[in-house]
Write an enzyme that holds these catalytic residues in place. Structure first.
Site, PDB file in Angstrom:
ATOM      1  N   GLY A  82       0.775  -1.242   0.000  1.00  0.00           N
ATOM      2  CA  GLY A  82       0.000   0.000   0.000  1.00  0.00           C
ATOM      3  C   GLY A  82       0.803   1.287   0.000  1.00  0.00           C
ATOM      4  O   GLY A  82       0.339   2.305   0.497  1.00  0.00           O
ATOM      5  N   HIS A 127       0.642   1.370 -13.345  1.00  0.00           N
ATOM      6  CA  HIS A 127       1.468   0.258 -13.825  1.00  0.00           C
ATOM      7  C   HIS A 127       2.935   0.710 -13.852  1.00  0.00           C
ATOM      8  O   HIS A 127       3.235   1.798 -14.348  1.00  0.00           O
ATOM      9  CB  HIS A 127       1.018  -0.174 -15.235  1.00  0.00           C
ATOM     10  N   GLU A 181       5.738   6.509  -9.590  1.00  0.00           N
ATOM     11  CA  GLU A 181       4.402   6.053  -9.161  1.00  0.00           C
ATOM     12  C   GLU A 181       3.775   6.948  -8.094  1.00  0.00           C
ATOM     13  O   GLU A 181       2.625   7.384  -8.230  1.00  0.00           O
ATOM     14  CB  GLU A 181       4.479   4.623  -8.618  1.00  0.00           C
TER      15      GLU A 181
END
Ligand code: GRF
Length: 206
Positions: free
Chosen positions: A15, A113, A184
């Site tokens: 997470g 991704h 990300e």
């Protein structure tokens, strides 16, 4: 009318991307959407602890608790609809969503991704495998992509991308960590804000 979008974050693991979204909500980077619920595909996901620590409601919807994948997905839909969710964010969610699910929430599901799509994506490209493939190919630049989710794995419209340099001494593990930190954790909150803002423009129900 609400002036923010209700977000469900779907997780399966550590997470860290969820954490980036929570932090972005706190800092105001994510201001058009609020994380209303975190839904995990496994009881053991550390992401659940992160959600609880920030006072976010959690649910676990896992294959093991249902006879069929269809029943599991029906439970997922029920939770999403009961919580008036406008945007679903897949942040390391390792469970497959059916075509009928992705069609039902068309342009309302986004995924992060860890490569520059269309490289190293699609079936079988998840976790470290993505970075191993990038190193194997010898690319000098990789990165991350946030995209809408449709019936094709990693095939939906691209929303945001960020490139990251591959270093000579990189292993799949060091590359994975750097792609997370430099790409990300940055573009997922930014893309969440962008999509939330667009959804708000069209209006969300009370
Ligand atoms: C990330 O690398 C993400 O790109 C991929 O799964 C991983 C999840 O990591 N889809 P975390 O659970 O957010 O730490």
């Amino acid at each position: 009318m609400r002036d923010f979008v209700n977000i469900a974050v779907l997780v399966s693991g550590g997470g860290t991307n969820l954490q980036a979204l929570i932090d972005a909500e706190k800092s105001g980077v994510l201001k058009s959407g609020k994380i209303k619920i975190v839904i995990s595909s496994s009881y053991g996901a550390f992401a659940l602890e992160r959600a609880k620590k920030s006072g976010i409601k959690t649910a676990v919807i896992t294959k093991k608790d249902f006879k069929t994948a269809k029943e599991k997905e029906a439970a997922l839909i029920k939770t999403i609809e009961e919580n008036d969710i406008d945007l679903i964010i897949l942040a390391g969610y390792m469970s497959i969503l059916s075509e009928s699910f992705t069609k039902r929430f068309d342009k309302r599901i986004i995924n992060i991704h860890p490569s520059l799509i269309p490289s190293f994506c699609g079936e079988g490209f998840y976790g470290l495998k993505v970075h191993e493939a990038a190193l194997e190919k010898g690319v000098k630049v990789t990165g991350a992509t946030v995209h809408f989710v449709n019936e094709i794995p990693d095939g939906g419209e691209i929303i945001m991308q960020k490139a990251v340099r591959v270093l000579k001494k990189d292993t799949a593990e060091t590359l994975q960590k750097r792609v997370m930190r430099l790409a990300e954790w940055k573009i997922l909150p930014q893309a969440a804000e962008k999509v939330s803002k667009n959804i708000l423009r069209k209006g969300v129900s009370e």
